[in-house]
Scaffold this motif. Structure first.
Motif, PDB file in Angstrom:
ATOM      1  N   ILE A 222     -13.274 -24.477 -32.955  1.00 23.91           N
ATOM      2  CA  ILE A 222     -12.847 -23.504 -31.956  1.00 23.91           C
ATOM      3  C   ILE A 222     -13.843 -22.342 -31.828  1.00 23.91           C
ATOM      4  O   ILE A 222     -14.086 -21.877 -30.709  1.00 23.91           O
ATOM      5  CB  ILE A 222     -11.422 -23.005 -32.264  1.00 23.91           C
ATOM      6  CG1 ILE A 222     -10.448 -24.188 -32.249  1.00 23.91           C
ATOM      7  CG2 ILE A 222     -10.973 -21.968 -31.244  1.00 23.91           C
ATOM      8  CD1 ILE A 222      -9.004 -23.809 -32.449  1.00 23.91           C
ATOM      9  N   PRO A 223     -14.417 -21.815 -32.930  1.00 28.17           N
ATOM     10  CA  PRO A 223     -15.428 -20.754 -32.745  1.00 28.17           C
ATOM     11  C   PRO A 223     -16.593 -21.184 -31.852  1.00 28.17           C
ATOM     12  O   PRO A 223     -17.043 -20.403 -31.006  1.00 28.17           O
ATOM     13  CB  PRO A 223     -15.889 -20.473 -34.183  1.00 28.17           C
ATOM     14  CG  PRO A 223     -14.730 -20.846 -35.036  1.00 28.17           C
ATOM     15  CD  PRO A 223     -14.118 -22.037 -34.358  1.00 28.17           C
ATOM     16  N   LYS A 224     -17.079 -22.413 -32.018  1.00 29.66           N
ATOM     17  CA  LYS A 224     -18.156 -22.891 -31.159  1.00 29.66           C
ATOM     18  C   LYS A 224     -17.671 -23.054 -29.714  1.00 29.66           C
ATOM     19  O   LYS A 224     -18.437 -22.812 -28.769  1.00 29.66           O
ATOM     20  CB  LYS A 224     -18.703 -24.216 -31.682  1.00 29.66           C
ATOM     21  CG  LYS A 224     -19.500 -24.090 -32.965  1.00 29.66           C
ATOM     22  CD  LYS A 224     -20.130 -25.417 -33.349  1.00 29.66           C
ATOM     23  CE  LYS A 224     -20.984 -25.281 -34.607  1.00 29.66           C
ATOM     24  NZ  LYS A 224     -21.616 -26.562 -34.989  1.00 29.66           N
ATOM     25  N   PHE A 225     -16.426 -23.453 -29.564  1.00 34.51           N
ATOM     26  CA  PHE A 225     -15.852 -23.548 -28.226  1.00 34.51           C
ATOM     27  C   PHE A 225     -15.818 -22.173 -27.566  1.00 34.51           C
ATOM     28  O   PHE A 225     -16.195 -22.028 -26.387  1.00 34.51           O
ATOM     29  CB  PHE A 225     -14.447 -24.142 -28.311  1.00 34.51           C
ATOM     30  CG  PHE A 225     -13.606 -23.935 -27.094  1.00 34.51           C
ATOM     31  CD1 PHE A 225     -13.794 -24.712 -25.964  1.00 34.51           C
ATOM     32  CD2 PHE A 225     -12.632 -22.942 -27.066  1.00 34.51           C
ATOM     33  CE1 PHE A 225     -13.017 -24.515 -24.827  1.00 34.51           C
ATOM     34  CE2 PHE A 225     -11.858 -22.742 -25.933  1.00 34.51           C
ATOM     35  CZ  PHE A 225     -12.052 -23.521 -24.814  1.00 34.51           C
ATOM     36  N   ILE A 226     -15.404 -21.155 -28.319  1.00 38.31           N
ATOM     37  CA  ILE A 226     -15.343 -19.797 -27.784  1.00 38.31           C
ATOM     38  C   ILE A 226     -16.740 -19.308 -27.413  1.00 38.31           C
ATOM     39  O   ILE A 226     -16.949 -18.715 -26.349  1.00 38.31           O
ATOM     40  CB  ILE A 226     -14.693 -18.847 -28.802  1.00 38.31           C
ATOM     41  CG1 ILE A 226     -13.233 -19.258 -29.080  1.00 38.31           C
ATOM     42  CG2 ILE A 226     -14.775 -17.408 -28.329  1.00 38.31           C
ATOM     43  CD1 ILE A 226     -12.306 -19.099 -27.908  1.00 38.31           C
ATOM     44  N   GLN A 227     -17.701 -19.575 -28.263  1.00 38.59           N
ATOM     45  CA  GLN A 227     -19.075 -19.144 -27.988  1.00 38.59           C
ATOM     46  C   GLN A 227     -19.636 -19.848 -26.764  1.00 38.59           C
ATOM     47  O   GLN A 227     -20.341 -19.234 -25.949  1.00 38.59           O
ATOM     48  CB  GLN A 227     -19.962 -19.417 -29.201  1.00 38.59           C
ATOM     49  CG  GLN A 227     -19.630 -18.578 -30.424  1.00 38.59           C
ATOM     50  CD  GLN A 227     -20.388 -19.025 -31.664  1.00 38.59           C
ATOM     51  OE1 GLN A 227     -21.274 -19.881 -31.575  1.00 38.59           O
ATOM     52  NE2 GLN A 227     -20.028 -18.471 -32.811  1.00 38.59           N
ATOM     53  N   SER A 228     -19.344 -21.142 -26.622  1.00 41.63           N
ATOM     54  CA  SER A 228     -19.863 -21.891 -25.490  1.00 41.63           C
ATOM     55  C   SER A 228     -19.199 -21.459 -24.184  1.00 41.63           C
ATOM     56  O   SER A 228     -19.850 -21.371 -23.143  1.00 41.63           O
ATOM     57  CB  SER A 228     -19.651 -23.392 -25.713  1.00 41.63           C
ATOM     58  OG  SER A 228     -20.166 -24.143 -24.660  1.00 41.63           O
TER      59      SER A 228
END
Length: 323
Positions: A222-228
């Protein structure tokens, strides 16, 4: 005086057996094996044209008509001293045996059918194929992802809005969302997928971006999803403008991350998540760990109500969250 009734009987049997043979050949080649034969046609044919299963069944029926007539005559002479009921029972028994010994892999049939429909750009029909199938293969998931992504007239976020509405395999991984062009059931139709990509560059870019975002959610990153997706975009976008899976993932991120700069509050999503947690606590109390198969019971009970949510996948998927 010689009776001619036996000859009338034989002519009637021969005509009916010919009709039944023809109906069986058409049904077998168009309904049961039509998608497989369509893939074979694309593999061996010099023409770049995808035939429908009914066209293939009709063509085979026309080509096989002389053979069917000869077989019906042989069958009639073989049972010329038997009653009509015995002849038809023998005939249907033959059809039954052919159907039994034929390879009837349901998953492979679904893959061929979905691939053909996607090649014909019939994406909604492809989604209806096996939509309630409980154990989809990786190819079925990939073709479903393709169909959801190509329905841009439904909205740019249609994939993320409806991906979790369908049953998912227990071993779901992010690479399942990617089409395997070397797969036996997909490779004959792959040139059609590539041709569609070449004629819609903007759509393909949006499609790839949505698939990449969904891959992060499948892997629970989810953190990578938020960053993307970018926190700035999240903070400036109204909740109703984002698809359901993204709203649920963003809200889950704000709940499990102690310090976050995400300012994205959706009252409806918050209420649904509270209901999800309340129902989860209720199920856990009724099925404590001391009860045999409690984990499976909890998963099944929650799936009936919340199986279409990202929260259910996150907590009850094939493996535990990574953080």
């Amino acid at each position: 005086m010689i009776s001619i009734k036996p000859y009338h009987h034989l002519r009637r049997v021969r005509f009916l057996t010919f009709v039944l043979f023809g109906a069986f050949v058409f049904g077998y080649c168009s309904v049961l094996k039509g998608d497989f034969l369509s893939a074979i046609w694309l593999t061996i044919s010099p023409f770049d044209y995808c035939l429908s299963p009914f066209a293939i069944g009709f063509a085979i029926l026309l080509l096989a008509t002389p053979l069917l007539w000869w077989l019906s005559g042989r069958f009639t002479r073989l049972f010329q001293n038997q009653s009509l009921s015995v002849c038809f029972f023998s005939l249907f028994s033959l059809f039954f045996v052919i159907g039994i010994i034929t390879n009837g892999n349901e998953v492979r049939t679904l893959e061929y059918r979905m691939a053909r429909l996607c090649a014909e750009r019939k994406y909604e029909e492809a989604l209806r194929v096996g939509e309630r199938f409980e154990h989809p293969s990786s190819n079925v998931v990939a073709l479903r992802t393709l169909a959801l992504s190509r329905l841009t007239d439904k909205g740019a976020w249609f994939l993320a809005e409806h991906f979790f509405d369908y049953p998912l395999p227990n071993n779901l991984q992010s690479h399942f969302l990617q089409i395997d062009s070397t797969s036996k059931t997909i490779s004959p139709f792959w040139p059609y997928f590539e041709k569609e990509q070449q004629t819609s560059h903007g759509q393909v870019f949006s499609e790839k971006r949505n698939v990449e975002l969904m891959k992060y959610l499948i892997d629970r990153q989810i953190p990578k999803f938020i960053q993307s997706l970018t926190s700035a975009y999240i903070n400036t976008t109204r909740p109703e403008e984002l698809p359901k899976a993204y709203r649920e993932a963003i809200y889950l991120y704000t709940r499990i991350t102690p310090q976050t700069f995400i300012d994205h509050y959706d009252p409806a999503t918050a209420a649904n998540y509270s209901d999800f947690l309340a129902f989860q606590r209720k199920v856990r109390l009724s099925h404590p760990p001391s009860v045999p198969f409690s984990a499976e019971a909890q998963r099944n009970m929650l799936r009936n109500t919340y199986g279409h949510t990202y929260w259910y996948y996150y907590f009850y998927g094939s493996y535990s969250p990574t953080y």
